[in-house]
Design a protein around this motif. Sequence first.
Motif, PDB file in Angstrom:
ATOM      1  N   ARG A  64       0.802  -1.228   0.000  1.00  0.00           N
ATOM      2  CA  ARG A  64       0.000   0.000   0.000  1.00  0.00           C
ATOM      3  C   ARG A  64       0.833   1.275   0.000  1.00  0.00           C
ATOM      4  NH1 ARG A  64      -4.695  -0.461   4.322  1.00  0.00           N
ATOM      5  NH2 ARG A  64      -5.413   1.274   3.019  1.00  0.00           N
ATOM      6  N   LEU A  67       3.269   4.753  -4.745  1.00  0.00           N
ATOM      7  CA  LEU A  67       2.535   5.810  -5.436  1.00  0.00           C
ATOM      8  C   LEU A  67       2.831   5.780  -6.934  1.00  0.00           C
ATOM      9  CD1 LEU A  67       2.877   8.808  -2.946  1.00  0.00           C
ATOM     10  CD2 LEU A  67       0.975   7.201  -3.201  1.00  0.00           C
ATOM     11  N   LYS A  68       3.979   5.206  -7.308  1.00  0.00           N
ATOM     12  CA  LYS A  68       4.335   5.047  -8.724  1.00  0.00           C
ATOM     13  C   LYS A  68       4.809   3.616  -8.965  1.00  0.00           C
ATOM     14  CE  LYS A  68       5.583   9.603 -10.371  1.00  0.00           C
ATOM     15  NZ  LYS A  68       6.542  10.313 -11.254  1.00  0.00           N
ATOM     16  N   LYS A  79       8.130   4.673 -14.932  1.00  0.00           N
ATOM     17  CA  LYS A  79       7.187   4.636 -13.819  1.00  0.00           C
ATOM     18  C   LYS A  79       6.067   5.650 -14.032  1.00  0.00           C
ATOM     19  CE  LYS A  79       9.824   2.839  -9.940  1.00  0.00           C
ATOM     20  NZ  LYS A  79      10.225   3.072  -8.547  1.00  0.00           N
ATOM     21  N   ARG A  80       4.916   5.314 -13.518  1.00  0.00           N
ATOM     22  CA  ARG A  80       3.731   6.148 -13.661  1.00  0.00           C
ATOM     23  C   ARG A  80       2.950   6.101 -12.351  1.00  0.00           C
ATOM     24  NH1 ARG A  80       0.856   4.362 -18.998  1.00  0.00           N
ATOM     25  NH2 ARG A  80      -0.602   3.391 -17.578  1.00  0.00           N
ATOM     26  N   GLY A  81       2.158   7.143 -12.109  1.00  0.00           N
ATOM     27  CA  GLY A  81       1.326   7.162 -10.903  1.00  0.00           C
ATOM     28  C   GLY A  81       0.377   5.977 -10.883  1.00  0.00           C
ATOM     29  N   VAL A  82       0.196   5.377  -9.728  1.00  0.00           N
ATOM     30  CA  VAL A  82      -0.649   4.168  -9.656  1.00  0.00           C
ATOM     31  C   VAL A  82      -2.090   4.439 -10.075  1.00  0.00           C
ATOM     32  CG1 VAL A  82       0.727   2.905  -7.958  1.00  0.00           C
ATOM     33  CG2 VAL A  82      -1.049   4.497  -7.159  1.00  0.00           C
ATOM     34  N   PHE A  83      -2.555   5.704  -9.939  1.00  0.00           N
ATOM     35  CA  PHE A  83      -3.946   5.992 -10.313  1.00  0.00           C
ATOM     36  C   PHE A  83      -4.169   5.915 -11.830  1.00  0.00           C
ATOM     37  CE2 PHE A  83      -4.429   8.883  -6.305  1.00  0.00           C
ATOM     38  CZ  PHE A  83      -4.555   7.753  -5.507  1.00  0.00           C
ATOM     39  N   SER A  84      -3.079   5.907 -12.625  1.00  0.00           N
ATOM     40  CA  SER A  84      -3.256   5.760 -14.078  1.00  0.00           C
ATOM     41  C   SER A  84      -2.908   4.344 -14.521  1.00  0.00           C
ATOM     42  CB  SER A  84      -2.422   6.790 -14.844  1.00  0.00           C
ATOM     43  OG  SER A  84      -1.048   6.466 -14.795  1.00  0.00           O
ATOM     44  N   THR A  85      -2.858   3.424 -13.581  1.00  0.00           N
ATOM     45  CA  THR A  85      -2.575   2.014 -13.880  1.00  0.00           C
ATOM     46  C   THR A  85      -3.638   1.129 -13.238  1.00  0.00           C
ATOM     47  OG1 THR A  85      -1.336   1.355 -11.891  1.00  0.00           O
ATOM     48  CG2 THR A  85      -0.124   2.583 -13.565  1.00  0.00           C
ATOM     49  N   ARG A  90      -1.189   0.027  -4.425  1.00  0.00           N
ATOM     50  CA  ARG A  90      -1.828   1.351  -4.408  1.00  0.00           C
ATOM     51  C   ARG A  90      -2.338   1.613  -2.994  1.00  0.00           C
ATOM     52  NH1 ARG A  90      -5.465   2.344  -8.202  1.00  0.00           N
ATOM     53  NH2 ARG A  90      -4.300   1.209  -9.774  1.00  0.00           N
ATOM     54  N   PRO A  91      -2.666   2.873  -2.681  1.00  0.00           N
ATOM     55  CA  PRO A  91      -3.043   3.184  -1.288  1.00  0.00           C
ATOM     56  C   PRO A  91      -4.165   2.305  -0.738  1.00  0.00           C
ATOM     57  CG  PRO A  91      -2.635   5.225  -2.488  1.00  0.00           C
ATOM     58  CD  PRO A  91      -2.553   4.112  -3.496  1.00  0.00           C
TER      59      PRO A  91
END
Lengths: 133, 133
Positions: A64, A67-68, A79-85, A90-91
Motif C-alpha cells: 500500500r 505511489l508510482k 514509472k507512472r502514478g498508480v492511479f493511471s494504472t 496502491r493506497p
Amino acid sequence: MDTELKIIGYARSDFKNRSETPKQGCEGGIEAVLEIDEAYLEAMDGLKEGSEIILLTWMHAADRSYLKVHPRGDETRPKRGVFSTRSPDRPNPVGLHPVTITGIDGNKIRVHPLEAIDGTPLIDIKNAYSPKA
Amino acid sequence: MDTELKIIGYARSDFKNRSETPKQGCEGGIEAVLEIDEAYLEAMDGLKEGSEIILLTWMHAADRSYLKVHPRGDETRPKRGVFSTRSPDRPNPVGLHPVTITGIDGNKIRVHPLEAIDGTPLIDIKNAYSPKA
C-alpha cells in the motif's frame, strides 16, 4: 465517519501466490469460488447462474506504500502514478473483477474468470448492469 | 491484516444531497471536481484530460445495515439482495464511477459525469482500460 471495511467472504482459488496470477481476469483468470459469510446470505438473493457481476476484493498481498509503478511490472516502461494504472500496489488495494456466475450452492458462488489469489477477502458484489438494476 | 481505508481526497459537486442525485452517472451525472490529498499527488502522474478512469468512492451517506432493497428504490418491485443491485445501501458502500477527465489543475481533477454528492470521500482511481495499463 464509519470507514471500517466489513469482510463479506473469501475467494477460494487454485492461484496461491501473486506471482502465478495473470494481470487481469480476462488474461487467464480461472474458475474460482466466492465463499460468502453466512451473515450476508440474504444479500445474495437475486444472484443466479449466468449473472454478470462486478466483484470487489481487498488485495491483501499488495504493497500500500507505492505511489508510482512500472506499468504491468514492465521495467522497460517508465514509472507512472498508480492511479493511471491497474497495479494492485496502491493506497487502497481494492480489486475490481468483472466475472460471470457459473453456479451457486448455498453460500458458495462459482465465478469465472477470476485472477484473485486464494484467501483474498471479498468486500462487495454489484450487478454489472447498472442502469437496469 | 491491514484493512483500514485511506481517504485519498473528496468529491466537490453541486449535488448536495442523496435525494437530488441520479441513480448512476450516465443517467444525469454532472461535471464535478476530485480534490486529491497532496500526499497522493505523485500517484496522479500519467492522468490527463481525456483519460477514462474508474473512480471508487466511499458513499458515506449510505445505510450499511441493508441486506435487501427494492431495486432502484421502486417499491412496486420486490426486494432483492443488495449484491444483485447497485444500491448504495450495502455492507461496504463503495461507489463505482466510470468517468472521463475533463481537466486537471494541480491536485484537482475535473470529471464527467459524476453522481456522487459533495463531500464524498475518494478511495481509488484506476485506469479504465485494464488490459493496456
